[in-house]
Scaffold this motif. Sequence first.
Motif, PDB file in Angstrom:
ATOM      1  N   THR A 137       0.832  -1.206   0.000  1.00  0.00           N
ATOM      2  CA  THR A 137       0.000   0.000   0.000  1.00  0.00           C
ATOM      3  C   THR A 137       0.865   1.254   0.000  1.00  0.00           C
ATOM      4  O   THR A 137       0.542   2.250  -0.666  1.00  0.00           O
ATOM      5  N   ARG A 264      -8.857  -4.077   1.686  1.00  0.00           N
ATOM      6  CA  ARG A 264      -8.420  -2.763   2.149  1.00  0.00           C
ATOM      7  C   ARG A 264      -8.751  -1.680   1.127  1.00  0.00           C
ATOM      8  O   ARG A 264      -9.125  -0.564   1.494  1.00  0.00           O
ATOM      9  N   ARG A 265      -8.601  -2.006  -0.153  1.00  0.00           N
ATOM     10  CA  ARG A 265      -8.932  -1.050  -1.212  1.00  0.00           C
ATOM     11  C   ARG A 265      -9.528  -1.837  -2.370  1.00  0.00           C
ATOM     12  O   ARG A 265      -8.806  -2.403  -3.180  1.00  0.00           O
TER      13      ARG A 265
END
Length: 308
Positions: A137, A264-265
């Motif tokens: 990330t 998470r995304r």
Amino acid sequence: MTPSCPAPPTPPRFPGCRVPTTFEDQGEMEFAGRASMQVFEGFYATVRVEDVLGGRRVVKAFHRPGTAAREAVALAALGRMTPPWIAVPKLIALQREGDREVMVQTYVPGVPLAEATPEPSSAAAHALAEQVVDVVTHWHAQEGAAFEDLRGGTHADFLASYSADVRDLGSWLEEADHIDPGLRERIRGTARAVPDLLRPLADDPPVFIHDDCHAGNFLVDPEAFVLTGVIDPGAARYSHRELDLFHLADAAEGLRLWERAVARRPLARGASARRGLFRIWDDVKHARATGWWDDEWFLRRVGAFERL
């Protein structure tokens, strides 16, 4: 006749990433005080881990010319883009050993994540997996000015960049007469899906990618289960983050790295099909660069994609 291996792509340019551009002839590279040595045969290089006066180092003797300088640039970029508490090897020298290009780099302690995974349901496994996703990330939070293809060209959008790579690799496939013609055409046929599969990514920015971030390239303290380092960037450059994420599903399946990153995304629609597409053409990239080929491997890859 099997086509010769083309010259490696021009490495992308990263401000502040300065590496030597010439090779020093070291003959057999005898290091004074060498105490021990481990040797591993890798996909791209013969890797030696040596204990010498002044500490431990890693010596990579590449199988193909032109690879060392490209990897040195990628390694320098990876060092700049990675969180400072995660170790990345540093270049010591570019040298020659006979007719082979050699990169000498610092040693990063740890064992590959794929070989040191704790019990998947444990708190240690959860924490370790989250550390990996944190690093990825972090890379993807750093945006570039344009999308870069494997030859160093720049493009305003990911579709143009990736299409350039697929055309280039497809041209190599067309000349590779050691590959079964039917399989070759099935691989090339997957390129027809590129525009539709990449259309949902049209508004995404170019970000820094490692380009080969499978679990084997993350190093771990095998006792504390803490991430210690990252190694072996591929064609590290600015491109789309999904070109990193698909590698997370390739090893250490119990850690569910792909699923954690997606949670998470979230990814745009078509992510599973894109993952299959990216796997195929990434393997073609490695085949062109190394001379490796495995019909059964590619048949499985293409078959899985065609069933999506």
